[in-house]
Structure formats: C-alpha cells, structure tokens
Scaffold this active site. Structure first.
Site, PDB file in Angstrom:
ATOM      1  N   LYS A 124      29.306  34.262  27.698  1.00  0.00           N
ATOM      2  CA  LYS A 124      27.906  34.061  28.144  1.00  0.00           C
ATOM      3  C   LYS A 124      27.016  33.549  27.033  1.00  0.00           C
ATOM      4  O   LYS A 124      26.128  32.730  27.264  1.00  0.00           O
ATOM      5  CB  LYS A 124      27.332  35.334  28.773  1.00  0.00           C
ATOM      6  CG  LYS A 124      27.213  36.560  27.913  1.00  0.00           C
ATOM      7  CD  LYS A 124      28.322  37.397  27.582  1.00  0.00           C
ATOM      8  CE  LYS A 124      29.500  37.912  28.132  1.00  0.00           C
ATOM      9  NZ  LYS A 124      29.637  39.355  28.118  1.00  0.00           N
TER      10      LYS A 124
ATOM     11  N   ILE B  36      32.288  40.304  39.466  1.00  0.00           N
ATOM     12  CA  ILE B  36      31.492  39.964  40.660  1.00  0.00           C
ATOM     13  C   ILE B  36      31.358  38.443  40.768  1.00  0.00           C
ATOM     14  O   ILE B  36      30.954  37.795  39.806  1.00  0.00           O
ATOM     15  CB  ILE B  36      30.052  40.544  40.586  1.00  0.00           C
ATOM     16  CG1 ILE B  36      30.083  42.047  40.346  1.00  0.00           C
ATOM     17  CG2 ILE B  36      29.261  40.208  41.839  1.00  0.00           C
ATOM     18  CD1 ILE B  36      28.692  42.665  40.197  1.00  0.00           C
TER      19      ILE B  36
ATOM     20  N   ASP C   7      22.892  40.512  25.516  1.00  0.00           N
ATOM     21  CA  ASP C   7      23.951  40.134  26.465  1.00  0.00           C
ATOM     22  C   ASP C   7      23.332  39.854  27.847  1.00  0.00           C
ATOM     23  O   ASP C   7      23.634  38.841  28.484  1.00  0.00           O
ATOM     24  CB  ASP C   7      24.989  41.266  26.530  1.00  0.00           C
ATOM     25  CG  ASP C   7      26.085  40.998  27.540  1.00  0.00           C
ATOM     26  OD1 ASP C   7      27.046  40.289  27.200  1.00  0.00           O
ATOM     27  OD2 ASP C   7      25.975  41.495  28.676  1.00  0.00           O
TER      28      ASP C   7
ATOM     29  N   LYS D  97      22.999  36.284  30.092  1.00  0.00           N
ATOM     30  CA  LYS D  97      23.419  36.200  31.501  1.00  0.00           C
ATOM     31  C   LYS D  97      22.249  35.774  32.391  1.00  0.00           C
ATOM     32  O   LYS D  97      22.426  34.982  33.324  1.00  0.00           O
ATOM     33  CB  LYS D  97      23.983  37.545  31.954  1.00  0.00           C
ATOM     34  CG  LYS D  97      25.310  37.889  31.274  1.00  0.00           C
ATOM     35  CD  LYS D  97      25.673  39.346  31.498  1.00  0.00           C
ATOM     36  CE  LYS D  97      27.022  39.698  30.908  1.00  0.00           C
ATOM     37  NZ  LYS D  97      27.270  41.146  30.871  1.00  0.00           N
TER      38      LYS D  97
ATOM     39  N   GLY E  80      35.039  45.056  31.783  1.00  0.00           N
ATOM     40  CA  GLY E  80      36.353  45.689  31.770  1.00  0.00           C
ATOM     41  C   GLY E  80      37.451  44.655  31.946  1.00  0.00           C
ATOM     42  O   GLY E  80      37.207  43.545  32.426  1.00  0.00           O
TER      43      GLY E  80
HETATM   44  P1  NAP Z   1      37.873  41.137  22.198  1.00  0.00           P
HETATM   45  O1  NAP Z   1      38.572  42.278  22.848  1.00  0.00           O
HETATM   46  O2  NAP Z   1      37.122  41.374  20.951  1.00  0.00           O
HETATM   47  O3  NAP Z   1      38.949  39.987  21.959  1.00  0.00           O
HETATM   48  C1  NAP Z   1      38.700  38.821  21.219  1.00  0.00           C
HETATM   49  C2  NAP Z   1      40.026  38.108  20.921  1.00  0.00           C
HETATM   50  O4  NAP Z   1      39.723  36.891  20.252  1.00  0.00           O
HETATM   51  C3  NAP Z   1      40.987  38.874  20.046  1.00  0.00           C
HETATM   52  O5  NAP Z   1      42.296  38.742  20.547  1.00  0.00           O
HETATM   53  C4  NAP Z   1      40.902  38.192  18.680  1.00  0.00           C
HETATM   54  O6  NAP Z   1      42.127  38.095  17.972  1.00  0.00           O
HETATM   55  C5  NAP Z   1      40.532  36.784  19.094  1.00  0.00           C
HETATM   56  N1  NAP Z   1      39.744  36.117  18.058  1.00  0.00           N
HETATM   57  C6  NAP Z   1      38.538  36.490  17.575  1.00  0.00           C
HETATM   58  N2  NAP Z   1      38.113  35.606  16.646  1.00  0.00           N
HETATM   59  C7  NAP Z   1      39.069  34.669  16.560  1.00  0.00           C
HETATM   60  C8  NAP Z   1      39.234  33.511  15.794  1.00  0.00           C
HETATM   61  N3  NAP Z   1      38.300  33.130  14.905  1.00  0.00           N
HETATM   62  N4  NAP Z   1      40.357  32.776  15.945  1.00  0.00           N
HETATM   63  C9  NAP Z   1      41.299  33.156  16.821  1.00  0.00           C
HETATM   64  N5  NAP Z   1      41.211  34.254  17.612  1.00  0.00           N
HETATM   65  C10 NAP Z   1      40.111  34.996  17.464  1.00  0.00           C
HETATM   66  O7  NAP Z   1      36.847  40.477  23.210  1.00  0.00           O
HETATM   67  P2  NAP Z   1      36.823  40.576  24.823  1.00  0.00           P
HETATM   68  O8  NAP Z   1      36.162  41.836  25.225  1.00  0.00           O
HETATM   69  O9  NAP Z   1      38.152  40.243  25.367  1.00  0.00           O
HETATM   70  O10 NAP Z   1      35.755  39.416  25.144  1.00  0.00           O
HETATM   71  C11 NAP Z   1      36.108  38.062  25.119  1.00  0.00           C
HETATM   72  C12 NAP Z   1      35.014  37.241  25.790  1.00  0.00           C
HETATM   73  O11 NAP Z   1      34.862  37.659  27.137  1.00  0.00           O
HETATM   74  C13 NAP Z   1      33.624  37.381  25.162  1.00  0.00           C
HETATM   75  O12 NAP Z   1      32.937  36.163  25.298  1.00  0.00           O
HETATM   76  C14 NAP Z   1      32.957  38.435  26.042  1.00  0.00           C
HETATM   77  O13 NAP Z   1      31.553  38.338  26.033  1.00  0.00           O
HETATM   78  C15 NAP Z   1      33.516  38.035  27.382  1.00  0.00           C
HETATM   79  N6  NAP Z   1      33.497  39.093  28.382  1.00  0.00           N
HETATM   80  C16 NAP Z   1      34.028  40.311  28.089  1.00  0.00           C
HETATM   81  C17 NAP Z   1      34.040  41.294  29.060  1.00  0.00           C
HETATM   82  C18 NAP Z   1      34.588  42.673  28.805  1.00  0.00           C
HETATM   83  O14 NAP Z   1      34.449  43.534  29.670  1.00  0.00           O
HETATM   84  N7  NAP Z   1      35.235  42.915  27.675  1.00  0.00           N
HETATM   85  C19 NAP Z   1      33.508  41.023  30.329  1.00  0.00           C
HETATM   86  C20 NAP Z   1      32.965  39.738  30.591  1.00  0.00           C
HETATM   87  C21 NAP Z   1      32.979  38.794  29.607  1.00  0.00           C
HETATM   88  P3  NAP Z   1      42.880  39.368  17.340  1.00  0.00           P
HETATM   89  O15 NAP Z   1      43.244  40.210  18.530  1.00  0.00           O
HETATM   90  O16 NAP Z   1      44.080  38.839  16.668  1.00  0.00           O
HETATM   91  O17 NAP Z   1      41.866  40.033  16.466  1.00  0.00           O
HETATM   92  N1  HSE Z   2      29.593  43.705  27.253  1.00  0.00           N
HETATM   93  C1  HSE Z   2      29.425  43.195  28.545  1.00  0.00           C
HETATM   94  C2  HSE Z   2      28.864  44.287  29.439  1.00  0.00           C
HETATM   95  C3  HSE Z   2      30.735  42.705  29.086  1.00  0.00           C
HETATM   96  O1  HSE Z   2      28.892  45.455  29.031  1.00  0.00           O
HETATM   97  O2  HSE Z   2      28.383  43.973  30.527  1.00  0.00           O
HETATM   98  C4  HSE Z   2      30.625  42.008  30.417  1.00  0.00           C
HETATM   99  O3  HSE Z   2      29.972  40.793  30.292  1.00  0.00           O
END
Ligand code: NAP
Ligand code: HSE
Length: 424
Positions: A102, A133, A198, A202, A299
């Site tokens: 986002k 959603i 965040d 959005k 999640g």
């Molecule tokens: P996360 O758990 O922190 O995972 C990030 C991943 O990216 C890790 O595997 C990390 O590698 C890799 N990474 C980070 N920096 C890097 C780099 N410079 N080069 C290569 N790989 C790199 O994050 P996440 O929660 O999955 O979120 C990812 C995205 O989805 C974000 O934009 C977040 O806003 C979005 N999002 C998340 C959620 C949620 O519920 N978590 C929901 C909606 C949207 P390593 O594992 O090797 O450290």
């Molecule tokens: N950190 C974000 C939240 C992940 O708690 O809503 C989903 O975008």
C-alpha cells in the site's frame, strides 16, 4: 505461466501455501499450468513458514526481474526501497505485477501504473487494502455506476485488534501490539500501523478510486491510536460509543474530506461491531445506497487469497488478450478540505483541580467560542484532582481548537488529556 515472487515473509509464504494446496483449482480456473519459478529473499538459510525447495530461493533480484520466462512478478517485500526499483524494472521488462504494497501504491502508484500502460502490462494490487476483503475490484468494477459520496473504513487490522483487546479484555496496549506482531498482522515497523500511516496509504488508494481524484498522501490528516487509553475506551462505552481507528473519505461540494483518526462511533453503527483483526468498509453511493464489506484485514492466508486472485485474473487477461483495460480518468484539481473546517461532535477529557466553579469556567470558555456542550460529567476524583468528560454538539473544529487554547489557560485545568472526534 511462470511466477517470480519477491519476498517470502508472512504474505509470500501464504501465496506459496495456496499454490501448494489449491494447484488443481488454480489450473481449472485459468486453464494453465502455473509454476513458481523463483523466490527472492534476503537470507536463504532462514527457516520459513512454508516448505520451499531451496533451489527456488535466490538473493539476486535479476534472476526474477530479467528472466524472460517469468510472466508475472509478485511483490510482497513491502516499503519503497528497493521495492519500487524492482517493480519498475519488472514492468520495463514487460512483466505483469501483483503487489500487496500500500505504501508504494499510495506514493508511487501513478508512476507505476503509467509505466505499466506504456509497456502494455497489468499491475494489480487488491491485497494492498483490507487484506482478504475484495475492495479494489468492487471500486474499479462493481460500483462504477455510482457517484461515491462517502467511505468510512476500519482498514488497519493491527490497530483494530489492539483496540478490541483493550476494550473487551482490559489488556494493555503494548502487550496486545506484541501479539499482533506475532500473528503477522503488523507491518515490519509497527509505527506505520499504530500512528495511522498504514491506514492513510490505504485511504489514499481507496479515495483515488472512489472520488476519481489524484491524492497526495500528505494531504490526508492522520492521527494514530497511541494516545487512546483504557479509560477513554471505558468512558466512551458509558456514553454509548466504541472507539475505532477510522479512515474517512467524504465528497463535499467544496472538496474532499480525507482523514484518519480514532473516532467515537455509536455502538449501533455496523462498523462498531467490526472487531479483532477484521476490517469493515462502509460505502455510500448515489445509486446503490449503503453497502459494507467485511472480512479479515490482515494475516497470512486472507492476504495471500487476494494476491493469488490477482494472479489468476492477470492470467485470464493474458489468455484473452484483455490486459490493460480502460482506466478511469482522474482529476488533479479536487481540493482537500482543511481540518479546521470539518464539523463533528468532540469527546474531551480534562484533568482539573477538584474545586467549586470548575465546570462552570470550562463551560464558559467553550461557550465563548460558540461550542455548545451536550454533556459534561465529573468522573474519577483522585486526591485533589478530578476528571471531567465532556461531549460537544456538532461544531467546526476551529472553534474547538480555539476554545481549548483558553481552557488550557484556566487556573483549575491541570491537563487536557484527550480529544476524540465522533463520527456518524
Ligand atoms: P514480512 O513478513 O516482513 O516479509 C518480507 C519479506 O521480504 C521477507 O521474506 C524478507 O526476506 C523479504 N525482503 C525484505 N527486504 C528485502 C530485500 N531488500 N531484498 C529481498 N528480500 C527482501 O512482510 P509481510 O507481512 O509479508 O508484508 C509484505 C507486504 O505485504 C507489505 O507491503 C505489507 O504491507 C503487505 N501486506 C501485509 C499484510 C499482512 O497481514 N502481513 C496484509 C496486507 C498487505 P527474509 O525473509 O529473507 O528476511
Ligand atoms: N499491517 C496491516 C494491518 C496489514 O494491520 O492492517 C494489512 O494491510
């Protein structure tokens, strides 16, 4: 079709799980064999939440971005650096992109989407708002017949989880935040969640689609939940309200109201029933009336569900030659209304010296600025101090701010502890 994934954290692992568990289903729905060819990580030796063949992992982004056999790049790293460069390079190389990011879409979406248009590829970002959603697609497709007048959303799962646990279980903020991080809801830096950034990103994405306006994220007034205490939640409850972090977008004749802040919302409002990590988005359209979308806003699997659905859609577009469908036109000149000019009721909690005439002096200071009070109640008395909670009638924000300057100067006022807007 070959997919390259950038990132293997919470969301990336979920995407791989869905491909492992629903592979046959995905094949039936696309008519294609879809393979994950490479996954970019920082540390290939790290243990992962999903079983992945080590040969798939790489630390070299070029193995995905420059590989002519990869059709779709999935970006689930997050943030702007180095992600934006990776996404632009993928598009330059004529790869379609799916992202959950986002921040990148809110700040750099125009650049990304215009490059995608010129390169004839799709960029889909359903997971960037409200996790699992469907909201981007409804905005871009199902609701396009409407003039959208209002969007009010609980669009950050982490803060909704924290506020719910504080309200229902009387737990402390820091303790619940830690739990939300462990559950994979929070951003890598949870400041973005708790300070409202965040939700601001959005809202920028949603408001762009809803109001056909080009939004600068910095124009969105943003306040997080860090000042909300258990006592505010308790007093709000006694007044008939829940406290939620809301993202508000409203179309007015003089411009757009765009704001993210904690708000008192009447317990009978459907958004007041949206608890835990769930998100809810309440939309008013001039043809459809009111609708609300509800589901898990963060999640691993809910978010991965949105990412994989985007991949499936792009594969269908590729197969039918329908990539790069007609986009709406966006207006660059719609003003964002100054916060001083919004109208609301206000909850104000003030610590005072417990002595006669205090309530009258406070009421007078508000009255002198045209702020009429709906209720004024003396709460806890501790030693020589007491707490006063007041609720105003509808009033312009500027009048409340001006009155508070005077209230703070009153000899009996120790501290204005909190000010929370009400929303209807
Ligand atoms: P996360 O758990 O922190 O995972 C990030 C991943 O990216 C890790 O595997 C990390 O590698 C890799 N990474 C980070 N920096 C890097 C780099 N410079 N080069 C290569 N790989 C790199 O994050 P996440 O929660 O999955 O979120 C990812 C995205 O989805 C974000 O934009 C977040 O806003 C979005 N999002 C998340 C959620 C949620 O519920 N978590 C929901 C909606 C949207 P390593 O594992 O090797 O450290
Ligand atoms: N950190 C974000 C939240 C992940 O708690 O809503 C989903 O975008």
């Amino acid at each position: 079709m070959n997919i390259g994934i950038l990132g293997l954290g919470t969301v990336g692992s979920g995407v791989i799980k869905i491909f492992q568990e629903n592979n046959e289903l995905i094949k039936k729905r696309t008519g294609e064999e879809v393979s994950i060819k490479k996954v970019l990580v920082r540390d290939p030796s790290k243990s992962r939440a999903v079983k992945v063949d080590n040969k798939l992992l790489t630390t070299d982004p070029g193995e995905i971005l420059d590989d002519p056999d990869i059709d779709i790049v999935v970006e689930v790293i997050g943030g702007i650096d180095p992600t934006l460069d990776y996404v632009l390079r993928a598009i330059e190389n004529k790869k379609h992109v799916v992202t959950a990011n986002k921040e990148m879409m809110a700040k750099e979406g125009w650049r990304i989407l215009s490059l995608a248009k010129s390169r004839g590829v799709d960029v889909y970002y359903e997971a960037s708002v409200a996790g699992g959603i469907p909201i981007i697609r409804p905005m871009k497709e199902s609701l396009t017949a409407n003039r959208i007048d209002e969007i009010i959303g609980i669009i950050n799962g982490t803060t909704n989880y924290i506020l719910t646990k504080m309200a229902h279980e009387g737990r402390e903020y820091a303790d619940v935040l830690k739990e939300a991080q462990q559950l994979g809801y929070a951003e890598a830096d949870p400041t973005s969640d708790v300070e409202g950034y965040d939700a601001r990103y959005k809202l920028a994405i949603l408001a762009t689609l809803a109001f056909g306006a080009r939004i600068d994220v910095m124009d969105i007034y943003t306040e997080g939940i860090t000042k909300i205490s258990k006592i505010d939640i308790k007093y709000a409850d006694e007044l008939g309200y829940a406290i939620k972090l809301l993202a508000i977008g409203r179309q007015r004749s003089d411009g757009l109201e765009l704001r993210v802040h904690p708000a008192l919302i009447n317990k009978s409002h459907p958004l007041a029933q949206v608890n835990d990590v769930f998100n809810g988005i309440f939309i008013k359209g001039n043809a459809i009336g009111e609708i609300m979308l509800y589901g898990r806003g963060a999640g691993q699997m809910p978010t991965a569900s949105a990412v994989v659905a985007d991949i499936i859609d792009i594969i269908r577009n590729i197969k039918t030659g329908t990539v790069n469908r007609v986009e709406s036109q966006y207006d660059e000149s719609i003003p964002v209304i100054d916060m001083n000019c919004i109208v609301s009721k206000y909850y104000i909690r003030i610590r005072v010296k417990d002595r006669p005439g205090v309530m009258a002096s406070i009421a007078k200071a508000f009255g002198d600025h045209g702020v009429s009070l709906q209720s004024i109640i003396q709460k806890d008395v501790k030693g020589e101090e007491a707490e006063i909670v007041l609720l105003t009638h509808d009033i312009m924000e500027k009048c409340v701010s001006d009155a508070l300057v005077e209230v703070r100067l009153l000899p009996a006022v120790v501290k204005v502890e909190n000010i929370i807007r009400e929303i209807r």
